[in-house]
Design a protein around this motif. Structure first.
Motif, PDB file in Angstrom:
ATOM      1  N   THR A 207       0.821  -1.211   0.000  1.00 33.47           N
ATOM      2  CA  THR A 207       0.000   0.000   0.000  1.00 33.47           C
ATOM      3  C   THR A 207       0.854   1.260   0.000  1.00 33.47           C
ATOM      4  OG1 THR A 207      -0.156  -0.201   2.410  1.00 33.47           O
ATOM      5  CG2 THR A 207      -1.994  -1.067   1.124  1.00 33.47           C
ATOM      6  N   CYS A 208       2.055   1.169   0.567  1.00 33.24           N
ATOM      7  CA  CYS A 208       2.937   2.337   0.652  1.00 33.24           C
ATOM      8  C   CYS A 208       3.523   2.715  -0.705  1.00 33.24           C
ATOM      9  CB  CYS A 208       4.060   2.085   1.647  1.00 33.24           C
ATOM     10  SG  CYS A 208       3.488   1.974   3.364  1.00 33.24           S
ATOM     11  N   SER A 209       3.386   1.836  -1.691  1.00 33.45           N
ATOM     12  CA  SER A 209       3.860   2.179  -3.028  1.00 33.45           C
ATOM     13  C   SER A 209       3.140   3.411  -3.571  1.00 33.45           C
ATOM     14  CB  SER A 209       3.662   1.000  -3.984  1.00 33.45           C
ATOM     15  OG  SER A 209       4.440  -0.118  -3.588  1.00 33.45           O
ATOM     16  N   ALA A 210       1.944   3.667  -3.049  1.00 29.96           N
ATOM     17  CA  ALA A 210       1.187   4.847  -3.495  1.00 29.96           C
ATOM     18  C   ALA A 210       1.919   6.142  -3.159  1.00 29.96           C
ATOM     19  CB  ALA A 210      -0.204   4.849  -2.852  1.00 29.96           C
ATOM     20  N   LEU A 211       2.807   6.103  -2.160  1.00 29.80           N
ATOM     21  CA  LEU A 211       3.529   7.309  -1.759  1.00 29.80           C
ATOM     22  C   LEU A 211       4.467   7.815  -2.843  1.00 29.80           C
ATOM     23  CD1 LEU A 211       4.466   6.446   1.948  1.00 29.80           C
ATOM     24  CD2 LEU A 211       2.551   7.822   1.123  1.00 29.80           C
ATOM     25  N   LYS A 221       7.210  22.455  -8.860  1.00 33.32           N
ATOM     26  CA  LYS A 221       8.187  23.333  -8.221  1.00 33.32           C
ATOM     27  C   LYS A 221       9.243  23.807  -9.212  1.00 33.32           C
ATOM     28  CE  LYS A 221      11.028  25.037  -5.041  1.00 33.32           C
ATOM     29  NZ  LYS A 221      10.770  26.238  -4.250  1.00 33.32           N
ATOM     30  N   PHE A 222       9.785  22.892 -10.009  1.00 34.52           N
ATOM     31  CA  PHE A 222      10.949  23.213 -10.837  1.00 34.52           C
ATOM     32  C   PHE A 222      10.620  23.396 -12.313  1.00 34.52           C
ATOM     33  CE2 PHE A 222      12.506  20.680  -7.218  1.00 34.52           C
ATOM     34  CZ  PHE A 222      13.296  21.633  -6.622  1.00 34.52           C
ATOM     35  N   LYS A 223       9.471  22.858 -12.738  1.00 38.51           N
ATOM     36  CA  LYS A 223       9.063  22.961 -14.134  1.00 38.51           C
ATOM     37  C   LYS A 223      10.201  22.538 -15.063  1.00 38.51           C
ATOM     38  CE  LYS A 223       5.384  26.273 -13.355  1.00 38.51           C
ATOM     39  NZ  LYS A 223       5.394  26.169 -11.910  1.00 38.51           N
ATOM     40  N   TYR A 224      10.914  23.454 -15.701  1.00 38.30           N
ATOM     41  CA  TYR A 224      11.956  23.073 -16.667  1.00 38.30           C
ATOM     42  C   TYR A 224      13.175  23.951 -16.431  1.00 38.30           C
ATOM     43  CZ  TYR A 224      13.875  21.483 -21.130  1.00 38.30           C
ATOM     44  OH  TYR A 224      14.655  20.904 -22.092  1.00 38.30           O
ATOM     45  N   GLN A 225      14.238  23.343 -15.919  1.00 37.87           N
ATOM     46  CA  GLN A 225      15.438  24.108 -15.595  1.00 37.87           C
ATOM     47  C   GLN A 225      16.655  23.532 -16.317  1.00 37.87           C
ATOM     48  OE1 GLN A 225      16.131  24.426 -11.407  1.00 37.87           O
ATOM     49  NE2 GLN A 225      14.186  25.431 -10.972  1.00 37.87           N
ATOM     50  N   ALA A 226      17.477  24.421 -16.838  1.00 38.81           N
ATOM     51  CA  ALA A 226      18.768  24.058 -17.440  1.00 38.81           C
ATOM     52  C   ALA A 226      18.631  22.956 -18.488  1.00 38.81           C
ATOM     53  CB  ALA A 226      19.745  23.623 -16.348  1.00 38.81           C
ATOM     54  N   GLY A 227      17.514  22.968 -19.199  1.00 38.58           N
ATOM     55  CA  GLY A 227      17.341  21.988 -20.261  1.00 38.58           C
ATOM     56  C   GLY A 227      17.134  20.573 -19.777  1.00 38.58           C
ATOM     57  N   LYS A 228      16.833  20.394 -18.470  1.00 37.06           N
ATOM     58  CA  LYS A 228      16.663  19.047 -17.912  1.00 37.06           C
ATOM     59  C   LYS A 228      15.228  18.895 -17.415  1.00 37.06           C
ATOM     60  CE  LYS A 228      21.442  19.069 -16.253  1.00 37.06           C
ATOM     61  NZ  LYS A 228      22.311  19.055 -15.076  1.00 37.06           N
ATOM     62  N   PRO A 229      14.403  18.136 -18.101  1.00 34.22           N
ATOM     63  CA  PRO A 229      13.024  17.958 -17.644  1.00 34.22           C
ATOM     64  C   PRO A 229      12.967  17.147 -16.348  1.00 34.22           C
ATOM     65  CG  PRO A 229      13.481  16.546 -19.530  1.00 34.22           C
ATOM     66  CD  PRO A 229      14.688  17.412 -19.344  1.00 34.22           C
ATOM     67  N   VAL A 230      12.444  17.744 -15.286  1.00 38.62           N
ATOM     68  CA  VAL A 230      12.424  17.076 -13.989  1.00 38.62           C
ATOM     69  C   VAL A 230      11.488  15.871 -14.003  1.00 38.62           C
ATOM     70  CG1 VAL A 230      10.562  18.460 -12.998  1.00 38.62           C
ATOM     71  CG2 VAL A 230      12.322  17.522 -11.498  1.00 38.62           C
ATOM     72  N   TRP A 231      10.557  15.836 -14.973  1.00 40.44           N
ATOM     73  CA  TRP A 231       9.651  14.698 -15.017  1.00 40.44           C
ATOM     74  C   TRP A 231      10.384  13.389 -15.281  1.00 40.44           C
ATOM     75  CZ3 TRP A 231       9.340  11.713 -19.348  1.00 40.44           C
ATOM     76  CH2 TRP A 231       9.756  12.255 -20.559  1.00 40.44           C
ATOM     77  N   LEU A 232      11.571  13.456 -15.877  1.00 41.79           N
ATOM     78  CA  LEU A 232      12.348  12.231 -16.086  1.00 41.79           C
ATOM     79  C   LEU A 232      12.787  11.630 -14.752  1.00 41.79           C
ATOM     80  CD1 LEU A 232      14.586  13.047 -19.195  1.00 41.79           C
ATOM     81  CD2 LEU A 232      12.646  11.462 -19.060  1.00 41.79           C
ATOM     82  N   VAL A 233      13.144  12.503 -13.797  1.00 42.57           N
ATOM     83  CA  VAL A 233      13.493  12.042 -12.446  1.00 42.57           C
ATOM     84  C   VAL A 233      12.277  11.380 -11.804  1.00 42.57           C
ATOM     85  CG1 VAL A 233      14.281  12.758 -10.163  1.00 42.57           C
ATOM     86  CG2 VAL A 233      15.238  13.843 -12.210  1.00 42.57           C
ATOM     87  N   CYS A 234      11.118  12.019 -11.957  1.00 42.01           N
ATOM     88  CA  CYS A 234       9.888  11.476 -11.378  1.00 42.01           C
ATOM     89  C   CYS A 234       9.534  10.129 -12.008  1.00 42.01           C
ATOM     90  CB  CYS A 234       8.739  12.459 -11.567  1.00 42.01           C
ATOM     91  SG  CYS A 234       9.023  14.074 -10.851  1.00 42.01           S
ATOM     92  N   LEU A 235       9.680  10.052 -13.324  1.00 46.33           N
ATOM     93  CA  LEU A 235       9.379   8.804 -14.020  1.00 46.33           C
ATOM     94  C   LEU A 235      10.317   7.690 -13.587  1.00 46.33           C
ATOM     95  CD1 LEU A 235       7.736   7.313 -16.190  1.00 46.33           C
ATOM     96  CD2 LEU A 235       9.400   8.111 -17.888  1.00 46.33           C
ATOM     97  N   GLY A 236      11.607   8.011 -13.462  1.00 50.52           N
ATOM     98  CA  GLY A 236      12.571   7.004 -13.017  1.00 50.52           C
ATOM     99  C   GLY A 236      12.265   6.503 -11.617  1.00 50.52           C
ATOM    100  N   SER A 237      11.872   7.410 -10.723  1.00 48.65           N
ATOM    101  CA  SER A 237      11.524   7.015  -9.357  1.00 48.65           C
ATOM    102  C   SER A 237      10.279   6.144  -9.332  1.00 48.65           C
ATOM    103  CB  SER A 237      11.296   8.269  -8.498  1.00 48.65           C
ATOM    104  OG  SER A 237      12.459   9.056  -8.433  1.00 48.65           O
ATOM    105  N   THR A 238       9.282   6.539 -10.108  1.00 49.87           N
ATOM    106  CA  THR A 238       8.031   5.766 -10.154  1.00 49.87           C
ATOM    107  C   THR A 238       8.278   4.360 -10.692  1.00 49.87           C
ATOM    108  OG1 THR A 238       6.807   7.821 -10.550  1.00 49.87           O
ATOM    109  CG2 THR A 238       5.669   5.752 -11.019  1.00 49.87           C
ATOM    110  N   LEU A 239       9.049   4.263 -11.757  1.00 53.83           N
ATOM    111  CA  LEU A 239       9.355   2.948 -12.324  1.00 53.83           C
ATOM    112  C   LEU A 239      10.174   2.100 -11.359  1.00 53.83           C
ATOM    113  CD1 LEU A 239      10.147   3.896 -16.041  1.00 53.83           C
ATOM    114  CD2 LEU A 239       8.078   2.825 -15.138  1.00 53.83           C
ATOM    115  N   SER A 240      11.033   2.733 -10.572  1.00 53.91           N
ATOM    116  CA  SER A 240      11.828   1.997  -9.582  1.00 53.91           C
ATOM    117  C   SER A 240      10.930   1.341  -8.544  1.00 53.91           C
ATOM    118  CB  SER A 240      12.819   2.950  -8.903  1.00 53.91           C
ATOM    119  OG  SER A 240      13.760   3.454  -9.828  1.00 53.91           O
ATOM    120  N   THR A 241       9.938   2.094  -8.063  1.00 48.96           N
ATOM    121  CA  THR A 241       9.012   1.533  -7.078  1.00 48.96           C
ATOM    122  C   THR A 241       8.166   0.429  -7.688  1.00 48.96           C
ATOM    123  OG1 THR A 241       8.906   3.624  -5.847  1.00 48.96           O
ATOM    124  CG2 THR A 241       7.091   2.076  -5.535  1.00 48.96           C
ATOM    125  N   ILE A 242       7.676   0.670  -8.893  1.00 47.14           N
ATOM    126  CA  ILE A 242       6.873  -0.358  -9.570  1.00 47.14           C
ATOM    127  C   ILE A 242       7.698  -1.622  -9.796  1.00 47.14           C
ATOM    128  CG2 ILE A 242       5.712  -0.924 -11.740  1.00 47.14           C
ATOM    129  CD1 ILE A 242       4.877   2.008 -11.930  1.00 47.14           C
TER     130      ILE A 242
END
Length: 432
Positions: A207-211, A221-242
Motif C-alpha cells: 500500500t505504501c507504493s502509493a507514496l 516546483k521546478f518545471k523546466y530548468q537548465a534543459g533538464k526535464p524534472v519529469w524524467l526524475v519522477c518517471l525514473g523514481s516511479t518505475l523503480s518503485t513499480i
C-alpha cells in the motif's frame, strides 16, 4: 556519464557542519534522546506489550535471519503459510506472510534475541525518524508532532514490520519535502538517493507504493530548468518503485496474505472486488462512517481509536489529551508554508491519501475472502494509516502560530509531552 560534482554534494540533505551547541538543542536531537530513554524504559518494564501480532512477526524475523526469505507452507497441508517460532512450533502468518525482508532489517542484528531485537528496532527507528525531522527543514515541527503520537512511539519499540514501514514512509515523505525546498531541481546526488529510496519504497507494504506519487510534486516546483526535464526524475523514481514492488509480488504470488483463507479463497476475494468495484466503494464508505457499535465486532472500537491511544492498553483521556494537544500545536507550527504554490499539489496529496485508504481496505477485505463486500470491512485498524499521516497534515492550509512568550510556550509544550509519556509508561509498566 554524469558525475557527482561538488555543487551536487552541496545540495545533499546534510550539507555543512552544524555547531555542537545548535545540534544538542535541535528538535531532531532532542527527539532522539527523549525517545531512546522512554523506549528503553518501556522495553525493560512493559507489563502490557503493545506488540500487534507479535508472535507472527518474530517468527517471520527468525525465518528471514535463517536465510528463508519466503514464508513456508504449513506441513499440515491446510494451504496456509507461515514459519517456525522459537519453540519449534509452526505458526500460520496473516499478511505477515508476504512481508519483505526489508521491514525486519533491525531484527537481523539481534542474533535471535527478541529483547535485543526490540532495542535494535528502537535505535534504528528513532535515529531514522530524527533524520526525517532534520531534513524536512521548515516542516520539522510537523514531523516531530507526528513522531510523538503514542501510536508512532509504540510502533517502533517492538520488532514488527510496522516499525520500518512507518519510519521509512516518514523518511520518504520528509525527503521529498526537502527536495521541494531547494532552489534548483535535484542534482545527480539527490537523484541517486531518490532512486534508491524509491526502490526501497516498493519493498515495504504494498500500500505504501502509493507514496511514490508524491514525487510528481517536483515538476510543479521546478518545471523546466537548465534543459533538464524534472519529469524524467519522477518517471525514473516511479518505475523503480513499480519494479521492486512487482518483483516482490511475483515472488510471493503463491502465498496468501491471510491466516484465515487459503490462496484460492484469497484470490476469489480479490477477484470479487475487481468484479464489483461499486460494492467495494460502498464498503469503504461504510468503514468511514458506520457507527462502531453496529459492526458486530467488539474489537472495532479499540481498532478505531488506536491512532490516538496506541495499540494495546487503551490509554485514558488524561494521558492522551496532553499528547494530542502538543502534537497538534507542533503540526500547526510546521504548516507555515506550502510545498508547492499550485492547487494541483493539494490534489495530488489528497489523491494519494484516498488511494492508500482504498488499497488498504481492499487488502483487508480480500484477506478475509471478501465475505461482506458492500458492508463494513472488519479488521481495519487506524495504525495502518500512520504512513499517510504527514500527508494529511500537509493538507492543512498554511498557518502561522507562535507563543507570545517563547520560553513559557516551550515549557508548556514540554510539560504536555512529559505528562503524556509519564502516563503512557505508567499505563504499560505499573501493576494496577
Amino acid at each position: 556519464m554524469q558525475y557527482i560534482s561538488g555543487r551536487h554534494l552541496r545540495t545533499l540533505p546534510f550539507k555543512g557542519k552544524p555547531s555542537f551547541e545548535k545540534l544538542i538543542v535541535s528538535p531532531a536531537f532532542l527527539y532522539f534522546v527523549f525517545t531512546m530513554i522512554m523506549g528503553l524504559i518501556l522495553i525493560l518494564f512493559d507489563r502490557n506489550p503493545a506488540w500487534p501480532d507479535g508472535g507472527q512477526h518474530w517468527a517471520r524475523a527468525l525465518q528471514i535471519s535463517n536465510g528463508d526469505l519466503l514464508a513456508q507452507p504449513n506441513p499440515d497441508g491446510s494451504g496456509a503459510y507461515g514459519g517456525y517460532a522459537g519453540d519449534g512450533k509452526f505458526i500460520n502468518f496473516n499478511n505477515t506472510a508476504i512481508n519483505s525482508p526489508l521491514v525486519y532489517l533491525p531484527s537481523l542484528f539481534s542474533f535471535g534475541n527478541v529483547h535485543l531485537a526490540a532495542v535494535t528496532t528502537l535505535l534504528l527507528s528513532t535515529f531514522t525518524t530524527a533524520v526525517a525531522i532534520h531534513i524536512s527543514r521548515k516542516f520539522q515541527y510537523l514531523f516531530l508532532g507526528i513522531a510523538i503520537l503514542p501510536i508512532y512511539f509504540l510502533s517502533i519499540c517492538y520488532p514488527t514490520a510496522d516499525a520500518v514501514t512507518n519510519l521509512f514512509s516518514l523518511l520518504f515523505i520528509a525527503y521529498v519535502t526537502y527536495l521541494l525546498q531547494q532552489d534548483r531541481m535535484p542534482g545527480a546526488g539527490n537523484t541517486l538517493l531518490l532512486l534508491i529510496a524509491s526502490l526501497m519504497l516498493g519493498l515495504i507494504k504494498i500500500t505504501c507504493s502509493a507514496l511514490i506519487l508524491l514525487v510528481w510534486l517536483l515538476p510543479f516546483k521546478f518545471k523546466y530548468q537548465a534543459g533538464k526535464p524534472v519529469w524524467l526524475v519522477c518517471l525514473g523514481s516511479t518505475l523503480s518503485t513499480i519494479f521492486s514492488a512487482g518483483i516482490w509480488s511475483k515472488l510471493t504470488a503463491s502465498i496468501p496474505a491471510s491466516a484465515i483463507v487459503d490462496l484460492a479463497k484469497f484470490e476469489d476475494g480479490r477477484a470479487r472486488i475487481l468484479d464489483h468495484p461499486f460494492l467495494m466503494l460502498r464498503s469503504l464508505f461504510a468503514t468511514l462512517f458506520q457507527s462502531l457499535d453496529t459492526t458486530g465486532d467488539a474489537h472495532d472500537v479499540a481498532r478505531n481509536i488506536e491512532l490516538f491511544t496506541g495499540f494495546g492498553p487503551i490509554l485514558p483521556v488524561a494521558v492522551v489529551l496532553p499528547l494530542l494537544m502538543a502534537s497538534m500545536i507542533m503540526i500547526l507550527k510546521g504548516r507555515h508554508s506550502e510545498l508547492v504554490s499550485e492547487p494541483a499539489g493539494k490534489y495530488i496529496i489528497a489523491g494519494i491519501s484516498i488511494l492508500f485508504f482504498a488499497l488498504t481496505g481492499a487488502g483487508i477485505a480480500s484477506s478475509w475472502g471478501s465475505p461482506n463486500l458492500g458492508g463494513f470491512i472488519n479488521g481495519m485498524q487506524t495504525r495502518y494509516f500512520i504512513p499517510i499521516t504527514p500527508l494529511l497534515a500537509l493538507l492543512i492550509p498554511s498557518v502561522r502560530i507562535r507563543f507570545q512568550k517563547t520560553k513559557s510556550g516551550t515549557i508548556f509544550l514540554c510539560s504536555l509531552i512529559a505528562w503524556g509519556y509519564a502516563g503512557l509508561l505508567l499505563a504499560h509498566c505499573f501493576p494496577f
